[in-house]
Design an enzyme around this catalytic site. Sequence first.
Site, PDB file in Angstrom:
ATOM      1  N   ASP A 240       0.823  -1.208   0.000  1.00 12.97           N
ATOM      2  CA  ASP A 240       0.000   0.000   0.000  1.00 12.97           C
ATOM      3  C   ASP A 240       0.856   1.256   0.000  1.00 12.97           C
ATOM      4  OD1 ASP A 240      -1.754  -2.246   1.219  1.00 12.97           O
ATOM      5  OD2 ASP A 240      -3.150  -0.657   0.602  1.00 12.97           O
ATOM      6  N   ASN A 250       1.705  -2.904   4.211  1.00  8.90           N
ATOM      7  CA  ASN A 250       0.782  -3.794   3.519  1.00  8.90           C
ATOM      8  C   ASN A 250      -0.209  -4.344   4.544  1.00  8.90           C
ATOM      9  OD1 ASN A 250       0.002  -5.045   0.965  1.00  8.90           O
ATOM     10  ND2 ASN A 250       0.585  -6.960   1.937  1.00  8.90           N
TER      11      ASN A 250
HETATM   12  C1  LIG Z   1      -2.759  -4.618  -5.091  1.00 12.97           C
HETATM   13  S1  LIG Z   1      -2.237  -4.890  -3.514  1.00 12.97           S
HETATM   14  C2  LIG Z   1      -3.141  -3.783  -2.581  1.00 12.97           C
HETATM   15  C3  LIG Z   1      -3.122  -3.988  -1.080  1.00 12.97           C
HETATM   16  O1  LIG Z   1      -4.354  -3.408  -0.571  1.00 12.97           O
HETATM   17  C4  LIG Z   1      -4.964  -4.312   0.341  1.00 12.97           C
HETATM   18  O2  LIG Z   1      -5.523  -3.658   1.451  1.00 12.97           O
HETATM   19  P1  LIG Z   1      -7.124  -3.384   1.502  1.00 12.97           P
HETATM   20  O3  LIG Z   1      -7.814  -4.669   1.153  1.00 12.97           O
HETATM   21  O4  LIG Z   1      -7.373  -2.939   2.943  1.00 12.97           O
HETATM   22  O5  LIG Z   1      -7.378  -2.259   0.522  1.00 12.97           O
HETATM   23  C5  LIG Z   1      -3.807  -5.178   0.788  1.00 12.97           C
HETATM   24  O6  LIG Z   1      -2.958  -4.456   1.679  1.00 12.97           O
HETATM   25  C6  LIG Z   1      -3.140  -5.407  -0.546  1.00 12.97           C
HETATM   26  O7  LIG Z   1      -1.896  -5.992  -0.435  1.00 12.97           O
END
Ligand SMILES: CSC[C@H]1O[C@H](OP(=O)(O)O)[C@H](O)[C@@H]1O
Length: 350
Positions: A240, A250
């Site tokens: 992230d 992340n």
């Molecule tokens: C394309 S990887 C993006 C990253 O975002 C996710 O978090 P969330 O589901 O809370 O938006 C997760 O950290 C992924 O690795």
Amino acid sequence: MNPIKPIFFEEERLFLLDQRKIPLKEEYFECNSFKDTYYAIKEMVARGAPLIGAVAAYGVVLACKEFKDDHKQNFIKNMDYAIKHLAKSRPTAVNLFWALRRMEKVFKSNVDSIDTLENLYTLLINEAHNICYEDLETNYQMARYGVKVVKQKARILTHCNTGALATTGYGTALGVVREAHYVGKDIKVYVDETRPRLQGTKLTSWELQKEQIPFTLIADSVSAVLMKKGYIDLILVGADRIAPNGDVANKIGTYGLSVLAKQFDIPFYVVAPTSTIDLDISCGDDIQIEERKNEEVTNINGVRVAPDNIQVYNPAFDVTPSKNITGIITEVGILGADKNSIREFRRKGD
Ligand SMILES: CSC[C@H]1O[C@H](OP(=O)(O)O)[C@H](O)[C@@H]1O
């Protein structure tokens, strides 16, 4: 097999595959305003760093649609408010701010000189489309680089969801998994559930099942014993926000997996577009970690399973130190998780 379409803009409205309902239902959430897109990001209708950026970009488009018939001064004031509001939706994924800066640049560099606000609206729509097209191409490029680290018959552990549902349609870490499958590496995947939001159980399982990519779903707590037994050859995760020294924010749980990977000498790669690298910070300690509502931990499918009136701590992300990361797979190549490699990349990419 029809490609997964997590986002599309049609008839001046934004449609998002509602990820809160997958895998039980495949329904689209309609956004008619920038406040709808704020809600969609905040409530994780659409989530995943690159996809969050794309949604925010269309949020700026919808703000322009909403305000373009105002007097120019009001228009500018309202657009500034909308961009600032969208920036408050979720704090950790830098792609949100990167996309908003791109849209703001188009808005600010044209608003005084353009003949009509209708034409500015068209420019903003095109910029948002470009962000999506570029993200998809970036996904494919990362997958082509990433497949080089995947051995024949590799058993890959993934965390959270990093597929088509976290991007505009192919994936970061899960894009590498897809590519390895399609080029015949005969891989299999261990998908961890990723509590508390269960992106692994609900989203990654749904994506892999659709494409018949072999996988096994596991509870988060099973990862350690699989690594100890030698059942994991490679770990691929998303990101992230990446600091210039290679520290990576992340999904919560990533840090623990990296410690285990180091313990059992398992390659641990982060897969992320360069838009996830934040050069405005110095290290992982500078990354704001989103804390989300208690109910995500105390409830399962809306049913409370914990006692009332208890303390809950629900950080949505953690930071993995660069020393635990084997490499960072990007669309410009595989970078070492260190200051020099990232600085070198920026010099090439400037
Ligand atoms: C394309 S990887 C993006 C990253 O975002 C996710 O978090 P969330 O589901 O809370 O938006 C997760 O950290 C992924 O690795």
